[in-house]
Design an enzyme around this catalytic site. Structure first.
Site, PDB file in Angstrom:
ATOM      1  N   GLU A   1       0.318  -5.676  10.836  1.00 27.69           N
ATOM      2  CA  GLU A   1       1.718  -5.259  10.938  1.00 27.69           C
ATOM      3  C   GLU A   1       2.620  -6.433  11.321  1.00 27.69           C
ATOM      4  O   GLU A   1       3.754  -6.534  10.853  1.00 27.69           O
ATOM      5  CB  GLU A   1       1.854  -4.127  11.974  1.00 27.69           C
TER       6      GLU A   1
ATOM      7  N   ASP B   1      -2.661  -8.660   5.066  1.00 27.86           N
ATOM      8  CA  ASP B   1      -4.108  -8.713   5.348  1.00 27.86           C
ATOM      9  C   ASP B   1      -4.551 -10.155   5.566  1.00 27.86           C
ATOM     10  O   ASP B   1      -5.314 -10.458   6.504  1.00 27.86           O
ATOM     11  CB  ASP B   1      -4.906  -8.124   4.181  1.00 27.86           C
TER      12      ASP B   1
END
Length: 426
Positions: A279, A362
């Site tokens: 995030e 990611d």
């Protein structure tokens, strides 16, 4: 002519539904190619036989419901026009009030109510499906409460938009789409600012993360990434679902890092830190602001096309649709139908951009945490909890997936771990 339009609309919808049923249940191949078999991306290595079967069953039905629901919305708006219901709503509104704003509010409540009733069966099937596969933990009363909150939030928002939009159309028949777009910019930013503190709390309770030791580690990770975060919030989603999630939303001083309590209960500390790092990757790479810019660009093009299409459709089939002009409130179902169609058509592009951003997040998270094992276990647990397909059919990925598939995410992490291992031994 109106009967023909309605008849062909129903026939096309049925053919479309049958085509997707055949595609999802008989044609689409979700098996892995041989190079992935036995890897950590292979669901057979982390799911048992029953879990594999349930994931495939649930995903197929859920995907079919997705592909049926949006065109059903188009069919609903078409019949609202063809059956003269839009005309009736306007008459009832004019008989009930003399002020334009109140008339539009009454017209919109009728249209919203009919839409709610028409789409409720599909919504209930979706809720019932998730209950039967042990994903939803929500009671019927809780689900109905959320549906009613949705109704009133959407109604209030749409009332503001419709009132301003038709005022603009009456002022400028040729360039209303441009002026509407210009006004949508501050409105969009304002709604994003309000979302975390006004709208989200209507559905769930948010509170600062109770585990202060974990919060300190998350904030230390944020500091390492040069992110000015002060608090991490958790939300009591276990009352509604067994699925896992975490997200960052809002802008400016109202931006929040939010963890579902299901995520806190099901994942260990290292896995939670990986999710948080993911995030944070969105924040560092400014994906929120790129997303806003992309949305505004698409909405400009969409509003222009909507304006052009409405003029063409009303000039050719206005009599059959019982809509005399674009600036008449009776044209609202047509406007909503065209916008819904354009959103569906443009979803492959917006999903493609979103998948790219998620892959970047990611990559950022694994570079920040350097814990490949925790990252892979996180995605495996997300797959198990959500009963999602590791390798979904192509059309499902294109139209539904704003994230890379679990096959892509886990295999890229394995590749990263292998490269790192080789570098250490060189």
């Amino acid at each position: 002519m109106a009967r023909k339009i309605g008849f062909y609309g129903v026939i096309l919808y049925c053919l479309y539904g049958l085509l997707f049923y055949w595609y999802l249940f008989y044609f689409a191949d979700t098996s892995l190619s041989f190079e992935y078999e036995g890897t950590r991306a292979d669901p057979a290595t982390f799911l048992n036989g029953r879990e594999l079967m349930l994931s495939e069953e649930y995903s197929k039905v859920r995907n079919l419901l997705f592909f049926l629901s949006t065109p059903f919305e188009w069919l609903f708006y078409l019949f609202i026009l063809l059956l003269g219901l839009s005309n009736a709503f306007k008459k009832w509104a004019e008989q009930s009030a003399k002020y334009k704003f109140v008339q539009r509010a009454i017209y919109l409540i009728w249209l919203s109510f009919f839409a709610f009733i028409a789409t409720l069966p599909l919504s209930y099937i979706s809720y019932s499906l998730s209950k039967s596969y042990n994903i939803s933990t929500q009671t019927f009363g809780g689900w109905m409460k959320d549906e009613l909150i949705d109704f009133w939030v959407n109604y209030g928002t749409l009332l503001i938009i419709v009132t301003v939009l038709y005022w603009i159309i009456n002022k400028s028949r040729k360039r209303w789409w441009l002026y509407a777009w210009l006004l949508s910019i501050p409105f969009t930013l304002f709604m994003m600012f309000l979302q975390p503190v006004v709208i989200d709390p209507l559905y769930n309770d948010f509170y600062p993360l109770k585990n202060k030791e974990l919060e300190a580690k998350i904030l230390a990770l944020a500091d390492k990434a040069h992110i000015p975060a002060e608090h991490v919030y958790e939300v009591n989603m276990s009352e509604k679902t067994n699925a896992l999630n975490a997200y960052v939303n809002g802008i400016g001083s109202n931006s929040r890092i939010v963890l579902w309590d299901t995520t806190l209960n099901r994942l260990d500390e290292q896995e939670i830190l990986f999710i948080m790092a993911h995030e944070m990757g969105h924040y560092v790479e400014k994906h929120i602001y790129f997303g806003i810019a992309g949305y505004l660009l698409l909405s400009l093009v969409g509003l222009y096309i909507t304006g052009r299409m409405m003029e063409i459709i009303i000039s050719r089939w206005g009599k059959e649709l019982k809509v005399p002009a674009v600036n008449d409130i009776r044209s609202l179902p047509l406007l909503l139908m065209i916008i819904s169609m354009l959103m569906f058509i443009s979803s492959p592009l917006s999903n493609f951009v979103s998948r790219y951003e998620e892959a970047r997040a990611d990559h950022y998270a694994i570079k920040l945490t350097k814990d490949t094992d925790a990252a892979i276990k996180t995605f495996q647990e997300l797959t198990r909890a959500g009963k999602s397909q590791v390798n979904p059919p192509l059309l499902v990925k294109i139209f539904r997936y704003g994230h890379p598939t679990m096959l892509e995410r886990i295999s890229s992490l394995e590749e990263y771990g292998l490269k790192n291992h080789l570098k250490k031994h060189e």
